[in-house]
Structures are given as structure tokens and as C-alpha cells.
Design an enzyme around this catalytic site. Structure first.
Site, PDB file in Angstrom:
ATOM      1  N   CYS A 214       0.866  -1.187   0.000  1.00  0.00           N
ATOM      2  CA  CYS A 214       0.000   0.000   0.000  1.00  0.00           C
ATOM      3  C   CYS A 214       0.900   1.233   0.000  1.00  0.00           C
ATOM      4  CB  CYS A 214      -0.900  -0.037   1.227  1.00  0.00           C
ATOM      5  SG  CYS A 214      -2.079   1.332   1.305  1.00  0.00           S
TER       6      CYS A 214
ATOM      7  N   THR B 140      -1.114   8.561   6.502  1.00  0.00           N
ATOM      8  CA  THR B 140      -1.112   8.532   7.967  1.00  0.00           C
ATOM      9  C   THR B 140       0.226   8.088   8.540  1.00  0.00           C
ATOM     10  OG1 THR B 140      -3.456   7.991   7.924  1.00  0.00           O
ATOM     11  CG2 THR B 140      -2.290   7.479   9.948  1.00  0.00           C
TER      12      THR B 140
ATOM     13  N   GLU C 171     -11.871   0.824  11.036  1.00  0.00           N
ATOM     14  CA  GLU C 171     -11.425   1.145   9.674  1.00  0.00           C
ATOM     15  C   GLU C 171     -10.354   0.129   9.338  1.00  0.00           C
ATOM     16  OE1 GLU C 171     -11.914   4.283   7.795  1.00  0.00           O
ATOM     17  OE2 GLU C 171     -13.446   4.975   9.187  1.00  0.00           O
TER      18      GLU C 171
ATOM     19  N   HIS D 252     -12.373  16.062   7.362  1.00  0.00           N
ATOM     20  CA  HIS D 252     -11.467  16.591   8.385  1.00  0.00           C
ATOM     21  C   HIS D 252     -10.337  17.404   7.762  1.00  0.00           C
ATOM     22  CE1 HIS D 252     -10.319  12.574   7.159  1.00  0.00           C
ATOM     23  NE2 HIS D 252      -9.093  12.743   7.615  1.00  0.00           N
TER      24      HIS D 252
HETATM   25  C1  LIG Z   1      -4.977   5.284   7.259  1.00  0.00           C
HETATM   26  S1  LIG Z   1      -6.178   4.035   6.926  1.00  0.00           S
HETATM   27  C2  LIG Z   1      -6.140   3.037   8.395  1.00  0.00           C
HETATM   28  C3  LIG Z   1      -7.088   1.866   8.379  1.00  0.00           C
HETATM   29  C4  LIG Z   1      -6.720   0.688   7.488  1.00  0.00           C
HETATM   30  N1  LIG Z   1      -5.325   0.377   7.487  1.00  0.00           N
HETATM   31  C5  LIG Z   1      -7.199   0.911   6.074  1.00  0.00           C
HETATM   32  O1  LIG Z   1      -6.375   1.077   5.170  1.00  0.00           O
HETATM   33  O2  LIG Z   1      -8.419   0.924   5.894  1.00  0.00           O
HETATM   34  C6  LIG Z   1      -7.759   4.906   7.097  1.00  0.00           C
HETATM   35  C7  LIG Z   1      -8.487   5.230   5.819  1.00  0.00           C
HETATM   36  O3  LIG Z   1      -7.771   6.199   5.065  1.00  0.00           O
HETATM   37  C8  LIG Z   1      -7.765   5.805   3.727  1.00  0.00           C
HETATM   38  N2  LIG Z   1      -6.626   6.452   3.089  1.00  0.00           N
HETATM   39  C9  LIG Z   1      -5.324   6.222   3.337  1.00  0.00           C
HETATM   40  N3  LIG Z   1      -4.546   7.004   2.582  1.00  0.00           N
HETATM   41  C10 LIG Z   1      -5.380   7.766   1.812  1.00  0.00           C
HETATM   42  C11 LIG Z   1      -5.165   8.762   0.828  1.00  0.00           C
HETATM   43  N4  LIG Z   1      -3.938   9.128   0.454  1.00  0.00           N
HETATM   44  N5  LIG Z   1      -6.251   9.334   0.272  1.00  0.00           N
HETATM   45  C12 LIG Z   1      -7.493   8.964   0.635  1.00  0.00           C
HETATM   46  N6  LIG Z   1      -7.765   8.023   1.560  1.00  0.00           N
HETATM   47  C13 LIG Z   1      -6.717   7.432   2.148  1.00  0.00           C
HETATM   48  C14 LIG Z   1      -7.683   4.298   3.808  1.00  0.00           C
HETATM   49  O4  LIG Z   1      -8.016   3.677   2.589  1.00  0.00           O
HETATM   50  C15 LIG Z   1      -8.665   4.020   4.911  1.00  0.00           C
HETATM   51  O5  LIG Z   1      -9.983   4.020   4.412  1.00  0.00           O
HETATM   52  N1  LIG Z   2     -11.451  13.021  11.351  1.00  0.00           N
HETATM   53  C1  LIG Z   2     -10.921  11.890  10.869  1.00  0.00           C
HETATM   54  N2  LIG Z   2     -11.729  10.995  10.261  1.00  0.00           N
HETATM   55  C2  LIG Z   2     -11.160   9.850   9.818  1.00  0.00           C
HETATM   56  N3  LIG Z   2     -11.784   8.786   9.258  1.00  0.00           N
HETATM   57  C3  LIG Z   2     -10.881   7.806   9.057  1.00  0.00           C
HETATM   58  C4  LIG Z   2      -9.639   8.240   9.486  1.00  0.00           C
HETATM   59  C5  LIG Z   2      -8.463   7.351   9.598  1.00  0.00           C
HETATM   60  O1  LIG Z   2      -7.317   7.804   9.562  1.00  0.00           O
HETATM   61  O2  LIG Z   2      -8.701   6.149   9.775  1.00  0.00           O
HETATM   62  C6  LIG Z   2      -9.806   9.546   9.967  1.00  0.00           C
HETATM   63  C7  LIG Z   2      -8.958  10.533  10.565  1.00  0.00           C
HETATM   64  O3  LIG Z   2      -7.730  10.406  10.664  1.00  0.00           O
HETATM   65  N4  LIG Z   2      -9.583  11.671  11.002  1.00  0.00           N
HETATM   66  S1  SF4 Z   3      -2.707   2.045   7.328  1.00  0.00           S
HETATM   67 FE1  SF4 Z   3      -4.188   1.480   5.727  1.00  0.00          FE
HETATM   68  S2  SF4 Z   3      -3.844   3.050   4.172  1.00  0.00           S
HETATM   69 FE2  SF4 Z   3      -2.051   3.091   5.530  1.00  0.00          FE
HETATM   70  S3  SF4 Z   3      -0.518   1.650   4.655  1.00  0.00           S
HETATM   71 FE3  SF4 Z   3      -1.751   0.474   6.059  1.00  0.00          FE
HETATM   72  S4  SF4 Z   3      -3.381  -0.367   4.746  1.00  0.00           S
HETATM   73 FE4  SF4 Z   3      -2.498   1.320   3.639  1.00  0.00          FE
HETATM   74 MG   LIG Z   4      -6.778   9.573   8.488  1.00  0.00          MG
END
Ligand SMILES: C[S@@+](CC[C@H](N)C(=O)[O-])C[C@H]1O[C@@H](n2cnc3c(N)ncnc32)[C@H](O)[C@@H]1O
Ligand SMILES: Nc1nc2[nH]cc(C(=O)O)c2c(=O)[nH]1
Ligand code: SF4
Ligand SMILES: [Mg+2]
Length: 215
Positions: free
Chosen positions: A46, A51, A119, A209
Site C-alpha cells: 500500500c 497517515t 477502519e 477533516h
Molecule cells: C490510514 S487508513 C487506516 C485503516 C486501514 N489500514 C485501512 O487502510 O483501511 C484509514 C483510511 O484512510 C484511507 N486512506 C489512506 N490514505 C489515503 C489517501 N492518500 N487518500 C485517501 N484516503 C486514504 C484508507 O483507505 C482508509 O480508508
Molecule cells: N477526522 C478523521 N476521520 C477519519 N476517518 C478515518 C480516518 C483514519 O485515519 O482512519 C480519519 C482521521 O484520521 N480523522
Molecule cells: S494504514 Fe491502511 S492506508 Fe495506511 S498503509 Fe496500512 S493499509 Fe495502507
Molecule cells: Mg486519516
């Protein structure tokens, strides 16, 4: 087990069908699809993650030895922030929360009165008892979790197995496209909107957000 928490904070859910709802976000450290180091991003499964989930150095982060300690932390954050009624809501995220969120912690969070959302990237089976499951499938990562409350696909992803059409027969109540936030974000918003206009089963999830400045 010991729970490694990157950070925990109070905010509004910014994405998907629960957008706008007050929640404690419980962000676990670590992910199975990327080690979180920028130098390894290009070789990760990924590659578009927005994050920081490395370590336990964030707000309220740390290593918590019992589920009760984590649940007490989450409850204290809710109580310190919410003035009035409303069902306490916790969103477990990461990193990949299903590496750590186990039945004892689910029990402890329910014991504090929380509705529990997760999530997840969908590569790990979910434990029983979760109240809201958001699956966000990733290209090149086998999807194990094929039912839940919402499927939220980051768009676009080039690979054939990550096209929206591949998911529409799965057992979810809501289907969202979430524009990929990167250097092409403006174009990705337009592409996701165009897809939803042509395919009404899909709705647009903007990361609100990032508009409000909330975490
Ligand atoms: C940081 S992830 C953490 C949870 C889990 N690892 C996942 O991927 O679902 C939280 C959400 O942010 C989305 N996400 C991560 N990077 C993103 C990006 N660059 N743009 C939009 N959504 C993003 C992921 O697909 C997930 O729905
Ligand atoms: N406000 C807010 N909403 C969210 N929904 C999913 C998030 C995530 O990082 O999982 C996220 C996050 O990081 N902040
Ligand atoms: S936290 Fe979710 S979006 Fe970030 S690397 Fe892992 S799977 Fe990808
Ligand atoms: Mg986030």
C-alpha cells in the site's frame, strides 16, 4: 496482550456514512501493508497512505498492558470532550487495527458504553462484536473481509483487481469512492465524482477533516 497505540483523540468522523459524527479515534501502531517508513513506501503493498502510524509517540499514545487501560483512556477522552448526551463512539484505526483489536478489548470498550467502529484494509478476519465495519480494499492485497457496513475504496487505483466493479456484489450497506489524496488530489476528486455520477450505487466520500482542520 500489550496494545501499541500511536495516538487517541477526539474529533468528527471525516469519512464515509458516519461523516460528521463525534468520535474518539483510537489509532493503533503498525500495519501489515507498509512499515510506515518513507524510504520503503515505493516498495510497499500500500503506497498512498496519508497517515503516520509508526511508534507510540502521539497524543495519548503508549503501550497499554490491559484492555481495561485502553478502554479507560478512550472513556476519559470522551468524557473530557462531550458535554451532552449522544452514544459514545470509538473509531479504531491505524495502521491496521485488526492486528491488535481483540475480543477482550471489544468487551472492555462495550463495558464503557461505546459503540465500536473499525477502519480496516480488509486483509484480516474481523472479531465478533464490532458495531460498524468499514473495509477499504487495497490493490495487491487479498481481500478476506467481504462483508461489513461500508466499503470505502480509495480512487483511482490502477490495478484491475481494485476497480469499483469488482466490489459491487459484496455484502455491504454502503459503497463509497474516496478520492486519493496525493499530488493529483484535485484530479482524483473529479474522477471519483464522475464515476459516482455514472454509477449511482457509489457515493462520494470527501475527507472532511482535511477541510475543517480537525485531526
Ligand atoms: C490510514 S487508513 C487506516 C485503516 C486501514 N489500514 C485501512 O487502510 O483501511 C484509514 C483510511 O484512510 C484511507 N486512506 C489512506 N490514505 C489515503 C489517501 N492518500 N487518500 C485517501 N484516503 C486514504 C484508507 O483507505 C482508509 O480508508
Ligand atoms: N477526522 C478523521 N476521520 C477519519 N476517518 C478515518 C480516518 C483514519 O485515519 O482512519 C480519519 C482521521 O484520521 N480523522
Ligand atoms: S494504514 Fe491502511 S492506508 Fe495506511 S498503509 Fe496500512 S493499509 Fe495502507
Ligand atoms: Mg486519516
Amino acid at each position: 496482550m500489550t496494545y501499541s497505540v500511536k495516538e487517541a483523540f477526539y474529533t468528527l468522523q471525516g469519512e464515509g456514512a458516519q461523516t460528521g459524527r463525534a468520535a474518539v479515534f483510537l489509532r493503533f501502531a503498525g500495519c501489515n501493508l507498509w512499515n510506515g517508513l518513507e524510504r520503503d513506501r515505493a516498495s510497499a503493498v500500500c503506497q498512498f497512505c496519508d497517515t503516520d502510524f509508526v511508534g507510540t509517540d502521539g497524543e495519548n499514545g503508549g503501550k497499554y498492558k490491559t484492555p481495561e487501560e485502553v478502554a479507560a483512556l478512550v472513556a476519559s477522552i470522551w468524557k473530557a470532550n462531550a458535554d451532552t448526551a449522544g452514544r459514545p463512539y470509538v473509531v479504531c484505526t491505524g495502521g491496521e487495527p485488526l492486528l491488535q483489536l481483540d475480543p477482550p478489548l471489544i468487551g472492555a470498550l462495550h463495558g464503557e458504553g461505546f459503540e465500536i467502529a473499525v477502519e480496516t484494509n480488509g486483509t484480516i478476519a474481523a472479531p465478533e462484536g464490532l458495531d460498524w465495519i468499514c473495509v477499504s480494499p487495497k490493490a495487491n492485497a487479498a481481500l478476506v473481509l467481504k462483508k461489513g457496513n461500508e466499503l470505502k475504496l480509495v480512487y483511482p487505483q490502477d490495478e484491475a483487481e481494485a476497480q469499483p466493479e469488482r466490489f459491487t456484489e459484496l455484502d455491504f450497506q454502503h459503497f463509497f469512492l474516496q478520492p486519493k489524496d496525493n499530488s493529483e488530489a484535485a484530479r482524483n476528486v473529479q474522477a471519483a465524482a464522475a464515476y459516482c455520477l455514472k454509477n449511482p450505487q457509489w457515493r462520494l466520500s470527501l475527507q472532511t477533516h482535511k477541510l475543517t482542520g480537525l485531526p
